[in-house]
Design a protein around this motif. Structure first.
Motif, short mmCIF file in Angstrom:
data_model
loop_
_atom_site.label_atom_id
_atom_site.label_comp_id
_atom_site.label_asym_id
_atom_site.label_seq_id
_atom_site.Cartn_x
_atom_site.Cartn_y
_atom_site.Cartn_z
N LYS A 1 0.96 -1.34 0.03
CA LYS A 1 0.01 0.03 -0.09
C LYS A 1 0.77 1.25 -0.01
O LYS A 1 0.58 2.21 -0.64
N PRO A 2 1.83 1.60 0.89
CA PRO A 2 2.88 2.69 0.82
C PRO A 2 3.41 2.89 -0.78
O PRO A 2 3.72 3.98 -1.46
N ALA A 3 3.71 1.64 -1.53
CA ALA A 3 4.27 1.73 -2.93
C ALA A 3 2.91 2.34 -3.77
O ALA A 3 3.27 3.22 -4.64
N ILE A 4 1.75 2.05 -3.56
CA ILE A 4 0.65 2.54 -4.29
C ILE A 4 0.58 4.13 -4.04
O ILE A 4 0.42 4.98 -4.74
N ASP A 5 0.81 4.58 -2.57
CA ASP A 5 0.82 5.89 -2.25
C ASP A 5 1.66 6.66 -3.09
O ASP A 5 1.40 7.81 -3.55
N ARG A 6 2.89 6.16 -3.47
CA ARG A 6 3.86 6.74 -4.10
C ARG A 6 3.64 6.79 -5.74
O ARG A 6 3.94 7.85 -6.57
N LEU A 7 2.89 5.91 -6.15
CA LEU A 7 2.59 5.98 -7.56
C LEU A 7 1.31 6.63 -8.01
O LEU A 7 1.15 7.02 -9.28
N ASP A 8 0.17 6.55 -7.26
CA ASP A 8 -1.20 7.05 -7.66
C ASP A 8 -1.12 8.70 -7.37
O ASP A 8 -0.83 9.16 -6.59
N ASP A 9 -1.23 9.20 -8.79
CA ASP A 9 -1.39 10.69 -8.83
C ASP A 9 -2.75 11.03 -9.33
O ASP A 9 -2.99 12.12 -9.81
N GLY A 10 -3.74 10.26 -9.06
CA GLY A 10 -5.12 10.51 -9.26
C GLY A 10 -5.64 9.98 -10.50
O GLY A 10 -6.70 9.77 -10.93
N CYS A 11 -4.61 9.15 -11.21
CA CYS A 11 -4.82 8.28 -12.45
C CYS A 11 -4.95 6.97 -12.23
O CYS A 11 -5.30 5.98 -13.10
N GLY A 12 -4.92 6.35 -10.90
CA GLY A 12 -4.90 5.28 -10.29
C GLY A 12 -3.85 4.20 -10.80
O GLY A 12 -2.60 4.75 -11.21
#
Length: 582
Positions: free
Chosen positions: A373-384
Protein backbone atom coordinates in the motif's frame (compact mmCIF):
# COMPACT_ATOMS: atom_id res chain seq x y z
CA UNK A 1 29.09 8.09 -9.43
CA UNK A 2 25.42 8.21 -8.55
CA UNK A 3 23.63 7.37 -5.33
CA UNK A 4 19.91 6.81 -5.17
CA UNK A 5 18.16 8.67 -2.36
CA UNK A 6 17.19 6.91 0.86
CA UNK A 7 13.83 7.70 2.42
CA UNK A 8 13.89 9.16 5.90
CA UNK A 9 11.21 6.66 6.96
CA UNK A 10 13.56 3.81 6.20
CA UNK A 11 16.59 5.50 7.74
CA UNK A 12 14.73 5.69 11.05
CA UNK A 13 14.04 1.95 11.05
CA UNK A 14 16.37 -1.00 10.71
CA UNK A 15 20.02 0.03 10.16
CA UNK A 16 21.07 -0.05 6.52
CA UNK A 17 23.92 -2.42 5.71
CA UNK A 18 24.31 -1.15 2.14
CA UNK A 19 23.21 1.79 0.05
CA UNK A 20 22.20 1.69 -3.62
CA UNK A 21 24.67 3.22 -6.04
CA UNK A 22 25.03 3.59 -9.78
CA UNK A 23 28.22 4.16 -11.75
CA UNK A 24 29.05 3.94 -15.46
CA UNK A 25 25.50 2.81 -16.22
CA UNK A 26 25.61 0.05 -13.60
CA UNK A 27 23.41 -0.42 -10.54
CA UNK A 28 24.97 -1.77 -7.37
CA UNK A 29 24.90 -1.85 -3.56
CA UNK A 30 27.77 -0.49 -1.48
CA UNK A 31 28.53 -1.22 2.16
CA UNK A 32 31.04 1.10 3.85
CA UNK A 33 33.82 -0.35 6.02
CA UNK A 34 36.84 0.78 8.01
CA UNK A 35 39.32 -1.65 6.45
CA UNK A 36 41.65 -0.49 3.72
CA UNK A 37 40.99 -3.77 1.89
CA UNK A 38 37.83 -3.58 -0.22
CA UNK A 39 35.86 -6.36 -1.91
CA UNK A 40 34.12 -6.43 -5.29
CA UNK A 41 31.60 -9.25 -5.64
CA UNK A 42 31.41 -10.46 -9.24
CA UNK A 43 28.19 -12.45 -9.46
CA UNK A 44 27.38 -15.11 -12.00
CA UNK A 45 24.91 -14.66 -14.86
CA UNK A 46 21.19 -15.13 -15.46
CA UNK A 47 19.23 -17.84 -13.70
CA UNK A 48 22.09 -18.83 -11.39
CA UNK A 49 22.42 -15.27 -10.08
CA UNK A 50 18.68 -15.02 -9.45
CA UNK A 51 18.91 -18.24 -7.43
CA UNK A 52 21.92 -16.98 -5.47
CA UNK A 53 20.65 -13.41 -5.00
CA UNK A 54 19.75 -13.44 -1.29
CA UNK A 55 22.78 -15.51 -0.33
CA UNK A 56 25.08 -13.25 -2.35
CA UNK A 57 23.61 -10.27 -0.54
CA UNK A 58 24.24 -12.11 2.77
CA UNK A 59 27.92 -12.53 1.85
CA UNK A 60 28.19 -8.81 1.07
CA UNK A 61 26.61 -7.93 4.43
CA UNK A 62 28.97 -10.28 6.27
CA UNK A 63 31.99 -8.73 4.56
CA UNK A 64 30.78 -5.25 5.41
CA UNK A 65 30.08 -6.36 8.97
CA UNK A 66 33.69 -7.54 9.17
CA UNK A 67 34.79 -4.01 8.27
CA UNK A 68 35.55 -4.36 4.56
CA UNK A 69 34.03 -1.86 2.12
CA UNK A 70 32.09 -4.09 -0.24
CA UNK A 71 30.42 -3.54 -3.61
CA UNK A 72 28.10 -5.91 -5.48
CA UNK A 73 26.58 -4.86 -8.79
CA UNK A 74 24.58 -5.93 -11.85
CA UNK A 75 26.48 -6.47 -15.08
CA UNK A 76 25.42 -4.41 -18.11
CA UNK A 77 22.30 -6.00 -19.60
CA UNK A 78 21.45 -7.80 -16.34
CA UNK A 79 19.37 -6.89 -13.29
CA UNK A 80 18.80 -3.14 -13.05
CA UNK A 81 21.85 -1.95 -15.00
CA UNK A 82 21.73 -0.32 -18.42
CA UNK A 83 22.21 -2.28 -21.62
CA UNK A 84 25.68 -2.16 -23.16
CA UNK A 85 26.26 -0.81 -26.65
CA UNK A 86 27.73 -4.21 -27.54
CA UNK A 87 26.81 -7.20 -25.39
CA UNK A 88 29.97 -9.28 -25.07
CA UNK A 89 32.50 -10.54 -22.53
CA UNK A 90 34.61 -7.39 -22.82
CA UNK A 91 31.64 -5.32 -21.64
CA UNK A 92 31.29 -7.53 -18.56
CA UNK A 93 35.01 -7.36 -17.76
CA UNK A 94 34.95 -3.56 -18.16
CA UNK A 95 32.09 -3.48 -15.65
CA UNK A 96 34.28 -5.26 -13.09
CA UNK A 97 37.07 -2.76 -13.69
CA UNK A 98 34.55 0.08 -13.24
CA UNK A 99 33.50 -1.46 -9.92
CA UNK A 100 37.15 -1.65 -8.84
CA UNK A 101 37.63 2.01 -9.75
CA UNK A 102 34.49 2.95 -7.80
CA UNK A 103 35.71 1.09 -4.72
CA UNK A 104 39.10 2.80 -4.87
CA UNK A 105 37.87 6.33 -5.64
CA UNK A 106 34.61 6.44 -3.69
CA UNK A 107 35.15 3.72 -1.08
CA UNK A 108 38.76 4.63 -0.34
CA UNK A 109 40.00 1.03 -0.70
CA UNK A 110 43.77 0.64 -1.10
CA UNK A 111 43.71 -3.11 -1.70
CA UNK A 112 41.14 -4.92 -3.84
CA UNK A 113 39.78 -8.45 -3.55
CA UNK A 114 37.69 -9.85 -6.41
CA UNK A 115 35.23 -12.61 -5.50
CA UNK A 116 33.79 -14.34 -8.59
CA UNK A 117 30.94 -16.84 -8.54
CA UNK A 118 30.73 -19.43 -11.37
CA UNK A 119 31.07 -17.54 -14.66
CA UNK A 120 31.62 -14.44 -12.54
CA UNK A 121 34.81 -16.20 -11.43
CA UNK A 122 35.86 -16.52 -15.06
CA UNK A 123 35.18 -12.82 -15.57
CA UNK A 124 37.03 -11.91 -12.35
CA UNK A 125 40.08 -13.87 -13.54
CA UNK A 126 39.97 -12.02 -16.86
CA UNK A 127 39.70 -8.67 -15.08
CA UNK A 128 42.55 -9.60 -12.73
CA UNK A 129 44.82 -10.39 -15.68
CA UNK A 130 44.89 -6.65 -16.36
CA UNK A 131 46.64 -6.10 -13.00
CA UNK A 132 45.90 -4.05 -9.90
CA UNK A 133 44.16 -6.86 -7.97
CA UNK A 134 45.58 -7.98 -4.63
CA UNK A 135 43.52 -11.10 -3.95
CA UNK A 136 41.30 -13.27 -6.12
CA UNK A 137 38.61 -15.70 -4.97
CA UNK A 138 37.20 -18.04 -7.62
CA UNK A 139 34.06 -19.99 -6.72
CA UNK A 140 33.53 -22.94 -9.08
CA UNK A 141 34.64 -20.96 -12.15
CA UNK A 142 34.62 -22.08 -15.79
CA UNK A 143 37.85 -22.31 -17.74
CA UNK A 144 36.06 -21.49 -21.01
CA UNK A 145 32.87 -19.90 -22.21
CA UNK A 146 32.11 -23.06 -24.18
CA UNK A 147 32.08 -25.06 -20.94
CA UNK A 148 29.63 -22.55 -19.48
CA UNK A 149 27.37 -22.78 -22.55
CA UNK A 150 27.43 -26.59 -22.44
CA UNK A 151 26.42 -26.69 -18.77
CA UNK A 152 23.67 -24.10 -19.20
CA UNK A 153 22.33 -26.01 -22.22
CA UNK A 154 22.10 -29.18 -20.11
CA UNK A 155 20.56 -27.41 -17.11
CA UNK A 156 17.95 -25.62 -19.15
CA UNK A 157 16.37 -28.98 -20.02
CA UNK A 158 15.39 -29.32 -16.36
CA UNK A 159 14.75 -25.63 -15.68
CA UNK A 160 12.82 -24.60 -18.80
CA UNK A 161 9.79 -26.84 -19.32
CA UNK A 162 6.24 -26.37 -20.48
CA UNK A 163 3.49 -27.01 -17.90
CA UNK A 164 2.96 -30.53 -19.31
CA UNK A 165 6.64 -31.41 -18.83
CA UNK A 166 7.72 -31.10 -22.44
CA UNK A 167 11.02 -29.31 -23.14
CA UNK A 168 10.95 -25.57 -23.68
CA UNK A 169 10.90 -24.76 -27.43
CA UNK A 170 14.45 -23.69 -28.22
CA UNK A 171 15.92 -21.87 -31.20
CA UNK A 172 19.55 -23.09 -31.54
CA UNK A 173 20.52 -19.68 -32.87
CA UNK A 174 18.99 -17.87 -29.86
CA UNK A 175 19.01 -20.24 -26.86
CA UNK A 176 17.17 -19.44 -23.63
CA UNK A 177 18.81 -20.33 -20.31
CA UNK A 178 16.46 -20.20 -17.34
CA UNK A 179 14.42 -17.46 -18.99
CA UNK A 180 17.46 -15.45 -20.06
CA UNK A 181 18.05 -14.95 -23.77
CA UNK A 182 21.68 -13.86 -24.37
CA UNK A 183 22.08 -11.84 -27.58
CA UNK A 184 23.98 -13.41 -30.47
CA UNK A 185 26.98 -11.18 -29.81
CA UNK A 186 27.24 -12.53 -26.25
CA UNK A 187 26.91 -16.15 -27.40
CA UNK A 188 29.74 -15.63 -29.91
CA UNK A 189 31.87 -13.89 -27.30
CA UNK A 190 31.27 -16.69 -24.79
CA UNK A 191 32.31 -19.29 -27.34
CA UNK A 192 35.63 -17.47 -27.79
CA UNK A 193 36.41 -17.02 -24.08
CA UNK A 194 39.27 -19.17 -22.77
CA UNK A 195 41.26 -18.43 -19.61
CA UNK A 196 44.08 -20.55 -20.98
CA UNK A 197 44.50 -18.12 -23.88
CA UNK A 198 45.47 -15.26 -21.54
CA UNK A 199 48.51 -15.02 -19.26
CA UNK A 200 47.83 -16.11 -15.67
CA UNK A 201 46.51 -13.37 -13.42
CA UNK A 202 49.35 -11.56 -11.64
CA UNK A 203 47.58 -11.86 -8.25
CA UNK A 204 49.66 -12.64 -5.13
CA UNK A 205 47.01 -14.78 -3.39
CA UNK A 206 44.22 -16.85 -4.94
CA UNK A 207 41.53 -18.99 -3.31
CA UNK A 208 39.76 -21.50 -5.58
CA UNK A 209 36.77 -23.34 -4.12
CA UNK A 210 35.05 -26.09 -6.08
CA UNK A 211 36.22 -28.03 -9.13
CA UNK A 212 39.52 -26.97 -10.68
CA UNK A 213 38.60 -26.48 -14.36
CA UNK A 214 41.26 -27.51 -16.86
CA UNK A 215 44.08 -27.27 -14.30
CA UNK A 216 43.48 -23.56 -13.65
CA UNK A 217 45.12 -23.71 -10.21
CA UNK A 218 48.35 -25.05 -11.72
CA UNK A 219 48.44 -22.35 -14.38
CA UNK A 220 47.93 -19.67 -11.72
CA UNK A 221 50.75 -21.11 -9.61
CA UNK A 222 52.98 -21.16 -12.69
CA UNK A 223 52.25 -17.47 -13.08
CA UNK A 224 53.50 -16.74 -9.56
CA UNK A 225 50.29 -16.80 -7.53
CA UNK A 226 50.01 -18.57 -4.18
CA UNK A 227 46.89 -20.70 -4.73
CA UNK A 228 44.76 -22.34 -2.04
CA UNK A 229 42.18 -24.85 -3.23
CA UNK A 230 39.29 -26.59 -1.53
CA UNK A 231 35.75 -27.89 -2.00
CA UNK A 232 32.61 -25.75 -2.27
CA UNK A 233 30.07 -27.53 -0.05
CA UNK A 234 26.48 -26.54 -0.75
CA UNK A 235 27.10 -25.16 -4.25
CA UNK A 236 24.24 -27.09 -5.89
CA UNK A 237 21.62 -26.04 -3.33
CA UNK A 238 22.89 -22.45 -3.51
CA UNK A 239 22.27 -22.19 -7.26
CA UNK A 240 19.40 -24.60 -7.91
CA UNK A 241 16.32 -22.42 -7.44
CA UNK A 242 15.60 -19.08 -5.76
CA UNK A 243 12.74 -20.56 -3.73
CA UNK A 244 14.87 -23.26 -2.09
CA UNK A 245 18.35 -21.71 -2.32
CA UNK A 246 20.46 -22.28 0.81
CA UNK A 247 23.32 -20.02 1.86
CA UNK A 248 26.63 -21.99 1.73
CA UNK A 249 27.79 -20.86 5.16
CA UNK A 250 30.87 -23.07 5.32
CA UNK A 251 32.22 -21.72 2.03
CA UNK A 252 31.32 -18.15 3.00
CA UNK A 253 33.22 -18.51 6.30
CA UNK A 254 36.30 -19.55 4.32
CA UNK A 255 35.88 -16.54 2.03
CA UNK A 256 35.63 -14.18 5.01
CA UNK A 257 38.77 -15.63 6.57
CA UNK A 258 40.71 -15.36 3.29
CA UNK A 259 39.66 -11.73 2.79
CA UNK A 260 40.61 -10.78 6.35
CA UNK A 261 43.97 -12.60 6.42
CA UNK A 262 46.82 -10.09 6.36
CA UNK A 263 44.54 -7.10 5.81
CA UNK A 264 46.14 -3.68 6.46
CA UNK A 265 46.04 -2.84 10.17
CA UNK A 266 45.58 0.91 9.73
CA UNK A 267 41.83 1.44 10.11
CA UNK A 268 40.09 4.58 8.92
CA UNK A 269 36.61 5.98 9.23
CA UNK A 270 34.07 4.46 6.82
CA UNK A 271 33.92 6.52 3.64
CA UNK A 272 30.41 7.72 2.88
CA UNK A 273 29.08 8.15 -0.63
CA UNK A 274 27.60 11.52 -1.63
CA UNK A 275 24.20 11.54 -3.35
CA UNK A 276 23.92 12.25 -7.06
CA UNK A 277 21.64 11.74 -10.05
CA UNK A 278 19.54 8.64 -10.92
CA UNK A 279 20.35 6.24 -13.72
CA UNK A 280 19.00 7.22 -17.14
CA UNK A 281 18.53 5.61 -20.53
CA UNK A 282 16.62 6.14 -23.76
CA UNK A 283 13.20 7.39 -22.69
CA UNK A 284 13.49 6.47 -19.00
CA UNK A 285 14.99 7.57 -15.71
CA UNK A 286 15.31 5.18 -12.77
CA UNK A 287 15.72 5.83 -9.06
CA UNK A 288 16.33 3.20 -6.40
CA UNK A 289 14.19 3.81 -3.34
CA UNK A 290 13.90 2.31 0.14
CA UNK A 291 10.58 2.57 1.97
CA UNK A 292 9.67 0.77 5.15
CA UNK A 293 11.71 -2.42 4.88
CA UNK A 294 11.33 -2.63 1.11
CA UNK A 295 13.53 -1.80 -1.86
CA UNK A 296 12.29 -0.81 -5.28
CA UNK A 297 13.06 1.06 -8.48
CA UNK A 298 10.85 3.81 -9.85
CA UNK A 299 11.05 4.00 -13.64
CA UNK A 300 9.88 7.42 -14.85
CA UNK A 301 9.16 8.34 -18.49
CA UNK A 302 10.73 11.41 -20.07
CA UNK A 303 7.24 12.47 -21.18
CA UNK A 304 4.21 11.13 -19.28
CA UNK A 305 1.14 10.07 -21.25
CA UNK A 306 -2.04 11.90 -20.14
CA UNK A 307 -4.45 10.13 -17.73
CA UNK A 308 -2.27 7.04 -17.80
CA UNK A 309 -2.22 4.86 -14.65
CA UNK A 310 1.11 3.90 -13.12
CA UNK A 311 2.17 0.26 -13.02
CA UNK A 312 3.20 -1.70 -9.93
CA UNK A 313 5.16 -4.88 -10.63
CA UNK A 314 4.92 -7.54 -7.92
CA UNK A 315 7.53 -10.24 -7.32
CA UNK A 316 6.94 -13.62 -8.92
CA UNK A 317 7.82 -16.11 -6.21
CA UNK A 318 11.11 -14.94 -4.69
CA UNK A 319 12.65 -13.66 -7.92
CA UNK A 320 14.13 -10.19 -7.34
CA UNK A 321 12.46 -7.11 -8.80
CA UNK A 322 14.23 -7.36 -12.19
CA UNK A 323 12.13 -10.47 -12.85
CA UNK A 324 12.65 -13.93 -14.25
CA UNK A 325 14.81 -13.56 -17.35
CA UNK A 326 15.00 -9.82 -16.51
CA UNK A 327 11.51 -9.51 -17.94
CA UNK A 328 10.35 -6.86 -15.47
CA UNK A 329 13.23 -4.45 -15.99
CA UNK A 330 12.84 -4.66 -19.77
CA UNK A 331 9.07 -4.23 -19.56
CA UNK A 332 9.31 -1.24 -17.21
CA UNK A 333 11.62 0.58 -19.60
CA UNK A 334 9.46 -0.26 -22.60
CA UNK A 335 6.43 1.18 -20.77
CA UNK A 336 8.39 4.31 -19.86
CA UNK A 337 9.05 4.86 -23.57
CA UNK A 338 5.23 4.85 -23.95
CA UNK A 339 4.81 7.45 -21.17
CA UNK A 340 4.01 5.06 -18.30
CA UNK A 341 5.56 5.37 -14.84
CA UNK A 342 6.22 2.16 -12.88
CA UNK A 343 7.63 0.74 -9.70
CA UNK A 344 9.18 -2.70 -9.47
CA UNK A 345 9.55 -3.57 -5.82
CA UNK A 346 10.88 -6.35 -3.63
CA UNK A 347 8.61 -7.65 -0.93
CA UNK A 348 10.24 -8.40 2.41
CA UNK A 349 12.25 -11.58 2.12
CA UNK A 350 13.01 -10.97 -1.57
CA UNK A 351 15.85 -9.23 -3.40
CA UNK A 352 17.20 -6.24 -1.49
CA UNK A 353 14.35 -5.85 0.99
CA UNK A 354 14.64 -6.81 4.64
CA UNK A 355 13.85 -10.28 5.91
CA UNK A 356 10.36 -11.02 7.15
CA UNK A 357 10.18 -11.25 10.96
CA UNK A 358 9.54 -15.01 10.83
CA UNK A 359 12.19 -15.60 8.16
CA UNK A 360 9.69 -17.10 5.70
CA UNK A 361 9.25 -16.08 2.06
CA UNK A 362 6.31 -13.74 1.34
CA UNK A 363 4.48 -16.14 -0.98
CA UNK A 364 0.71 -16.25 -0.38
CA UNK A 365 0.96 -14.13 2.77
CA UNK A 366 -1.70 -11.43 2.87
CA UNK A 367 0.28 -9.41 5.41
CA UNK A 368 2.36 -8.37 2.38
CA UNK A 369 -0.58 -6.10 1.47
CA UNK A 370 0.64 -3.73 4.20
CA UNK A 371 3.98 -3.43 2.39
CA UNK A 372 2.41 -2.76 -0.99
CA UNK A 373 0.00 0.00 0.00
CA UNK A 374 2.84 2.53 0.61
CA UNK A 375 4.05 1.71 -2.90
CA UNK A 376 0.62 2.59 -4.26
CA UNK A 377 0.78 5.84 -2.27
CA UNK A 378 3.92 6.72 -4.24
CA UNK A 379 2.50 5.83 -7.63
CA UNK A 380 -1.07 7.11 -7.64
CA UNK A 381 -1.33 10.67 -8.92
CA UNK A 382 -5.08 10.52 -9.38
CA UNK A 383 -5.03 8.29 -12.45
CA UNK A 384 -4.95 5.08 -10.46
CA UNK A 385 -2.59 2.11 -10.55
CA UNK A 386 -2.39 -1.07 -12.61
CA UNK A 387 -0.85 -4.01 -10.75
CA UNK A 388 0.64 -7.01 -12.46
CA UNK A 389 2.37 -10.17 -11.33
CA UNK A 390 2.88 -13.83 -12.11
CA UNK A 391 1.85 -16.76 -9.88
CA UNK A 392 2.16 -15.59 -6.24
CA UNK A 393 2.44 -12.02 -7.55
CA UNK A 394 -0.91 -12.56 -9.28
CA UNK A 395 -2.39 -13.81 -5.99
CA UNK A 396 -1.31 -10.64 -4.20
CA UNK A 397 -2.46 -8.50 -7.14
CA UNK A 398 -5.96 -9.99 -6.96
CA UNK A 399 -6.27 -9.15 -3.26
CA UNK A 400 -4.96 -5.62 -3.88
CA UNK A 401 -7.63 -5.13 -6.54
CA UNK A 402 -10.24 -6.37 -4.06
CA UNK A 403 -9.15 -4.13 -1.18
CA UNK A 404 -7.76 -0.87 -2.62
CA UNK A 405 -9.93 1.26 -4.90
CA UNK A 406 -6.84 3.08 -6.22
CA UNK A 407 -5.96 -0.14 -8.04
CA UNK A 408 -8.04 0.24 -11.19
CA UNK A 409 -6.77 -2.78 -13.13
CA UNK A 410 -4.94 -6.01 -12.46
CA UNK A 411 -3.20 -8.06 -15.16
CA UNK A 412 -2.63 -11.42 -13.48
CA UNK A 413 -0.75 -14.28 -15.10
CA UNK A 414 -0.71 -17.92 -14.03
CA UNK A 415 -2.72 -17.33 -10.88
CA UNK A 416 -2.33 -20.50 -8.80
CA UNK A 417 -5.27 -19.81 -6.47
CA UNK A 418 -7.56 -16.97 -5.40
CA UNK A 419 -7.38 -17.77 -1.69
CA UNK A 420 -4.72 -19.57 0.32
CA UNK A 421 -5.22 -21.67 3.42
CA UNK A 422 -2.44 -20.62 5.86
CA UNK A 423 -2.35 -24.18 7.22
CA UNK A 424 -1.26 -25.51 3.81
CA UNK A 425 2.38 -26.62 3.52
CA UNK A 426 3.73 -24.17 0.94
CA UNK A 427 6.69 -26.29 -0.16
CA UNK A 428 4.54 -29.42 -0.59
CA UNK A 429 1.84 -27.53 -2.49
CA UNK A 430 4.22 -25.93 -4.98
CA UNK A 431 6.56 -28.91 -5.41
CA UNK A 432 4.52 -30.53 -8.25
CA UNK A 433 5.58 -27.68 -10.58
CA UNK A 434 2.04 -26.30 -10.87
CA UNK A 435 0.91 -29.16 -13.11
CA UNK A 436 -2.77 -29.73 -13.70
CA UNK A 437 -4.45 -33.10 -14.40
CA UNK A 438 -4.50 -32.20 -18.10
CA UNK A 439 -0.77 -31.54 -17.93
CA UNK A 440 -0.09 -34.94 -16.39
CA UNK A 441 -2.30 -36.60 -19.02
CA UNK A 442 -0.36 -34.86 -21.79
CA UNK A 443 2.92 -35.86 -20.17
CA UNK A 444 1.96 -39.55 -20.05
CA UNK A 445 1.07 -39.48 -23.75
CA UNK A 446 4.77 -39.04 -24.43
CA UNK A 447 6.69 -42.30 -25.04
CA UNK A 448 9.73 -41.02 -23.13
CA UNK A 449 7.56 -40.45 -20.04
CA UNK A 450 6.54 -44.13 -19.98
CA UNK A 451 10.18 -45.17 -20.32
CA UNK A 452 10.95 -43.02 -17.27
CA UNK A 453 8.07 -44.67 -15.38
CA UNK A 454 9.41 -48.16 -16.17
CA UNK A 455 12.90 -47.13 -15.07
CA UNK A 456 11.46 -45.91 -11.76
CA UNK A 457 12.39 -42.28 -12.43
CA UNK A 458 8.80 -41.02 -12.06
CA UNK A 459 7.06 -41.16 -8.69
CA UNK A 460 3.65 -42.53 -9.74
CA UNK A 461 2.42 -42.67 -6.14
CA UNK A 462 3.16 -38.97 -5.62
CA UNK A 463 1.39 -38.04 -8.88
CA UNK A 464 -1.63 -40.17 -7.93
CA UNK A 465 -1.79 -38.50 -4.53
CA UNK A 466 -1.52 -35.08 -6.16
CA UNK A 467 -4.33 -35.85 -8.62
CA UNK A 468 -6.53 -37.26 -5.85
CA UNK A 469 -6.06 -34.06 -3.85
CA UNK A 470 -6.93 -31.90 -6.84
CA UNK A 471 -9.97 -34.04 -7.59
CA UNK A 472 -11.29 -33.87 -4.03
CA UNK A 473 -10.78 -30.11 -3.91
CA UNK A 474 -12.62 -29.61 -7.19
CA UNK A 475 -15.45 -31.89 -6.09
CA UNK A 476 -15.96 -29.74 -3.02
CA UNK A 477 -15.84 -26.55 -5.09
CA UNK A 478 -18.30 -27.93 -7.64
CA UNK A 479 -20.65 -29.03 -4.89
CA UNK A 480 -20.52 -25.60 -3.29
CA UNK A 481 -21.24 -23.97 -6.66
CA UNK A 482 -24.28 -26.20 -7.22
CA UNK A 483 -25.67 -25.50 -3.76
CA UNK A 484 -25.10 -21.78 -4.15
CA UNK A 485 -27.15 -20.57 -7.09
CA UNK A 486 -26.01 -16.97 -6.74
CA UNK A 487 -22.47 -16.08 -5.62
CA UNK A 488 -22.11 -14.55 -2.16
CA UNK A 489 -20.25 -11.29 -1.69
CA UNK A 490 -17.29 -13.15 -0.21
CA UNK A 491 -17.00 -15.72 -2.98
CA UNK A 492 -14.52 -15.28 -5.81
CA UNK A 493 -17.32 -14.58 -8.29
CA UNK A 494 -18.85 -12.13 -5.81
CA UNK A 495 -15.58 -10.26 -5.36
CA UNK A 496 -15.01 -10.12 -9.11
CA UNK A 497 -18.53 -8.68 -9.52
CA UNK A 498 -17.80 -6.05 -6.85
CA UNK A 499 -14.57 -5.07 -8.65
CA UNK A 500 -16.49 -4.56 -11.88
CA UNK A 501 -19.24 -2.54 -10.17
CA UNK A 502 -16.70 0.01 -8.95
CA UNK A 503 -15.18 0.28 -12.44
CA UNK A 504 -12.18 -1.98 -11.88
CA UNK A 505 -11.03 -4.53 -14.39
CA UNK A 506 -9.27 -7.86 -14.10
CA UNK A 507 -7.30 -9.48 -16.93
CA UNK A 508 -6.37 -13.15 -16.51
CA UNK A 509 -3.58 -14.74 -18.53
CA UNK A 510 -2.53 -18.39 -18.35
CA UNK A 511 0.00 -20.69 -19.95
CA UNK A 512 -1.87 -23.65 -21.44
CA UNK A 513 -1.91 -26.54 -18.98
CA UNK A 514 -1.46 -24.49 -15.81
CA UNK A 515 -3.02 -25.89 -12.62
CA UNK A 516 -4.61 -22.51 -11.91
CA UNK A 517 -7.02 -23.05 -14.79
CA UNK A 518 -8.83 -25.46 -12.48
CA UNK A 519 -9.39 -22.58 -10.05
CA UNK A 520 -10.98 -20.56 -12.82
CA UNK A 521 -13.32 -23.41 -13.73
CA UNK A 522 -14.31 -23.94 -10.09
CA UNK A 523 -14.95 -20.28 -9.26
CA UNK A 524 -15.81 -18.46 -12.47
CA UNK A 525 -17.26 -21.13 -14.75
CA UNK A 526 -16.25 -24.03 -16.94
CA UNK A 527 -17.01 -22.41 -20.28
CA UNK A 528 -14.99 -19.63 -21.86
CA UNK A 529 -18.21 -17.67 -22.39
CA UNK A 530 -19.15 -17.81 -18.69
CA UNK A 531 -15.68 -16.73 -17.59
CA UNK A 532 -15.67 -13.87 -20.11
CA UNK A 533 -19.11 -12.73 -18.93
CA UNK A 534 -18.01 -12.63 -15.30
CA UNK A 535 -14.68 -10.94 -16.04
CA UNK A 536 -16.08 -8.56 -18.62
CA UNK A 537 -13.54 -9.81 -21.15
CA UNK A 538 -12.11 -13.12 -22.35
CA UNK A 539 -9.45 -14.92 -20.38
CA UNK A 540 -6.22 -15.33 -22.37
CA UNK A 541 -4.58 -18.76 -22.64
CA UNK A 542 -1.15 -18.78 -24.28
CA UNK A 543 -0.03 -22.01 -25.97
CA UNK A 544 3.49 -23.44 -26.00
CA UNK A 545 4.99 -21.36 -23.20
CA UNK A 546 6.31 -22.08 -19.71
CA UNK A 547 5.08 -21.06 -16.25
CA UNK A 548 7.28 -17.95 -16.37
CA UNK A 549 6.07 -16.92 -19.85
CA UNK A 550 9.64 -16.95 -21.13
CA UNK A 551 9.04 -17.59 -24.82
CA UNK A 552 9.44 -14.65 -27.13
CA UNK A 553 5.87 -15.01 -28.35
CA UNK A 554 4.47 -15.01 -24.80
CA UNK A 555 6.49 -11.94 -23.84
CA UNK A 556 5.27 -10.09 -26.92
CA UNK A 557 1.68 -11.02 -26.08
CA UNK A 558 2.07 -9.87 -22.46
CA UNK A 559 3.32 -6.50 -23.69
CA UNK A 560 0.27 -6.19 -25.94
CA UNK A 561 -2.10 -7.13 -23.11
CA UNK A 562 -0.54 -4.65 -20.70
CA UNK A 563 -0.60 -1.80 -23.20
CA UNK A 564 -4.24 -2.53 -24.06
CA UNK A 565 -5.20 -2.65 -20.37
CA UNK A 566 -3.39 0.64 -19.72
CA UNK A 567 -5.09 2.32 -22.67
CA UNK A 568 -8.53 1.10 -21.55
CA UNK A 569 -7.94 2.29 -17.99
CA UNK A 570 -6.67 5.68 -19.18
CA UNK A 571 -9.69 6.08 -21.47
CA UNK A 572 -12.02 5.36 -18.56
CA UNK A 573 -10.18 7.91 -16.40
CA UNK A 574 -10.44 10.48 -19.19
CA UNK A 575 -14.20 9.87 -19.57
CA UNK A 576 -14.71 10.23 -15.82
CA UNK A 577 -12.79 13.51 -15.70
CA UNK A 578 -14.70 14.95 -18.68
CA UNK A 579 -18.05 13.98 -17.18
CA UNK A 580 -17.19 15.72 -13.89
CA UNK A 581 -15.53 18.79 -15.40
CA UNK A 582 -17.07 22.01 -14.15
Amino acid sequence: MILAPIDAAFAEGTPIDAVPVTFDGLTGWYGAGMSRRGVVLCGTLGYEQISAYRGWRRLAADLTGAGHPTLRFDYPGEGDSSDPEIADIDALVRAIRSAVHFLREEGGAEEIVLVGLRFGGTLAALAASEGGIDRLILLAPFATGRAYLREMTMRTKAIDQLPDGRPFPQDPAAPVFGGFRPPASMIASLAATDLGARPPAPVPDVLLLGPDPAGLAGRLRAGGSAVTTGPFPGLASFLSNALISETPREAFAEILAFVASGAPLRPRGPQLIPPALPLSGAGWTETVIRFGGNAGIVCTPRAAAPAMPAVLFLNSGVNPRSGYGRQTTDLARLLAARGVKSLRMDLRGVGDSEDRPDGTPPLYNLDALDEVKPAIDRLDDGCGVLVTGNCSGAFLGFHLLCTDARVRTAVLSNLYCFDWDPKTDLAAALKPSFRSPAAYASLLRQPDAWRRVLRGEVNIRAIASRLAGIGLSRLRQTGAAILQRFPSAGSVAGRVAAIRRRGGRIVLVFSAGEAGLGEIAAHLGRSAATVARRLGQPMVVLPETDHNLSTEGAQERIREILLAALAATAAETGRYRRSHAG
